[in-house]
Write an enzyme that holds these catalytic residues in place. Structure first.
Site, PDB file in Angstrom:
ATOM      1  N   HIS A 168       0.823  -1.207   0.000  1.00  0.00           N
ATOM      2  CA  HIS A 168       0.000   0.000   0.000  1.00  0.00           C
ATOM      3  C   HIS A 168       0.864   1.268   0.000  1.00  0.00           C
ATOM      4  O   HIS A 168       0.652   2.181  -0.797  1.00  0.00           O
ATOM      5  CB  HIS A 168      -0.926  -0.027   1.226  1.00  0.00           C
ATOM      6  CG  HIS A 168      -1.704   1.229   1.431  1.00  0.00           C
ATOM      7  ND1 HIS A 168      -2.980   1.407   0.931  1.00  0.00           N
ATOM      8  CD2 HIS A 168      -1.389   2.387   2.071  1.00  0.00           C
ATOM      9  CE1 HIS A 168      -3.414   2.620   1.266  1.00  0.00           C
ATOM     10  NE2 HIS A 168      -2.467   3.245   1.959  1.00  0.00           N
ATOM     11  N   GLU A 169       1.862   1.309   0.871  1.00  0.00           N
ATOM     12  CA  GLU A 169       2.699   2.515   0.970  1.00  0.00           C
ATOM     13  C   GLU A 169       3.540   2.718  -0.290  1.00  0.00           C
ATOM     14  O   GLU A 169       3.660   3.849  -0.789  1.00  0.00           O
ATOM     15  CB  GLU A 169       3.608   2.438   2.206  1.00  0.00           C
ATOM     16  CG  GLU A 169       2.865   2.358   3.544  1.00  0.00           C
ATOM     17  CD  GLU A 169       1.872   3.498   3.745  1.00  0.00           C
ATOM     18  OE1 GLU A 169       2.090   4.596   3.195  1.00  0.00           O
ATOM     19  OE2 GLU A 169       0.871   3.294   4.450  1.00  0.00           O
ATOM     20  N   HIS A 187       1.535   4.263  -3.053  1.00  0.00           N
ATOM     21  CA  HIS A 187       1.402   5.734  -2.989  1.00  0.00           C
ATOM     22  C   HIS A 187       2.552   6.400  -3.747  1.00  0.00           C
ATOM     23  O   HIS A 187       2.354   7.377  -4.457  1.00  0.00           O
ATOM     24  CB  HIS A 187       1.454   6.217  -1.530  1.00  0.00           C
ATOM     25  CG  HIS A 187       0.136   6.179  -0.805  1.00  0.00           C
ATOM     26  ND1 HIS A 187      -0.999   6.796  -1.268  1.00  0.00           N
ATOM     27  CD2 HIS A 187      -0.208   5.620   0.388  1.00  0.00           C
ATOM     28  CE1 HIS A 187      -1.995   6.612  -0.405  1.00  0.00           C
ATOM     29  NE2 HIS A 187      -1.545   5.887   0.607  1.00  0.00           N
ATOM     30  N   GLU A 214      -6.095   6.962  -1.249  1.00  0.00           N
ATOM     31  CA  GLU A 214      -6.088   5.787  -0.372  1.00  0.00           C
ATOM     32  C   GLU A 214      -6.634   4.569  -1.113  1.00  0.00           C
ATOM     33  O   GLU A 214      -6.048   3.481  -1.070  1.00  0.00           O
ATOM     34  CB  GLU A 214      -6.924   6.054   0.890  1.00  0.00           C
ATOM     35  CG  GLU A 214      -6.233   6.926   1.907  1.00  0.00           C
ATOM     36  CD  GLU A 214      -4.905   6.340   2.356  1.00  0.00           C
ATOM     37  OE1 GLU A 214      -4.851   5.150   2.667  1.00  0.00           O
ATOM     38  OE2 GLU A 214      -3.913   7.084   2.367  1.00  0.00           O
TER      39      GLU A 214
HETATM   40 ZN   LIG Z   1      -2.357   5.290   2.470  1.00  0.00          ZN
END
Ligand SMILES: [Zn+2]
Length: 265
Positions: A129-130, A133, A193
């Protein structure tokens, strides 16, 4: 900055946007984004920020935690579309349940999130997830949006400043900032997100971790939020989608990610 200069600058910004200057496409999702920063500029900001963090926050001396983060980090990095990355994975000693990946491949994991990760697959969900980004260049996109918003806010303030309502100008600029947080900036953050969830799920699957572990991780994270009583009270001011909405979205994306996971087996 004087009023006419701000007006000219904002006109330039609008012109740049309509010409598609700084337009790029997010890998995996294919979304078109507006980013006035180059990958190199973003990376430079990321590298500077990371070395500052390493000076300010102590690194964890926990050997097992460090080994786990290096092990999972290498596998996620191998499948991430981040050209020119100078990968580095640091475990920071902090009770905060948080993690990040700065442009340039600088990853920070706080010790506070490790018990919620539970195992390698849980950590892969967080790291996927990170890293997503950073791959989707959300930082540069957000800075571009903030710049556009502050230019518009300053134009409004400057216009008011030149009239008999001049005294209200600072207040108008301030009110615009709050409105931007709640009405404009926030939905974008939530979109980011959701996008990071989608890309991150594919990354963990390609790195050889069962993506179902992401759903389990966010369920544990929701329990953690509830135990702290924060999730429900301030959810509308948070940059995170509500936990239930996020888990439902992930479950919808799971079949595609599971197919990628089985391909690699
Ligand atoms: Zn996030």
């Amino acid at each position: 900055m004087n009023g006419s200069l701000i007006v000219r600058l904002s006109a330039l910004l609008v012109a740049a946007m309509s010409l598609g200057v700084g337009c790029s496409t997010v890998p995996e999702t294919g979304r078109k984004q507006m980013n006035l920063y180059s990958s190199q500029e973003e990376m430079q900001l990321g590298l500077t920020e990371f070395s500052k963090m390493k000076q300010e926050v102590p690194a964890s001396k926990d050997a097992a935690a460090n080994a786990m983060v290096q092990r999972v980090g290498k596998r996620i990095a191998a499948v991430a579309d981040l050209p020119g990355a100078q990968w580095e994975f640091v475990v920071f000693e902090s009770p905060e349940a948080n993690a990040f990946c700065l442009p340039g491949g600088k990853v920070g994991i706080y010790t506070g999130i490790l018990p919620i990760c539970k195992d390698d697959a849980g950590l892969a969900a967080v790291m996927g997830h990170e890293v997503a980004h950073a791959v989707a260049r959300h930082g540069g996109e957000r800075m571009t949006q903030a710049q556009a918003l502050s230019t518009v806010g300053q134009v409004g303030g400057a216009l008011l400043g030149s009239t008999k309502y001049g005294n209200w100008a600072p207040l108008a600029t301030q009110a615009y900032g709050v409105g931007a947080q709640l009405g404009v900036a926030l939905p974008h953050s939530r979109a980011h997100e959701a996008e990071a969830d989608e890309i991150g799920l594919l990354y963990m699957a390609r790195a050889g971790y069962d993506p179902a572990a992401a759903v389990a991780f966010w369920q544990r994270f929701a329990e953690y939020n509830q135990s702290r009583g924060g999730a429900n009270t301030a959810w509308f001011l948070s940059t995170h989608p509500t936990d239930a909405a996020r888990i439902a979205e992930l479950q919808k994306l799971l079949p595609k990610a599971e197919a990628e996971y089985r391909k690699g087996k």
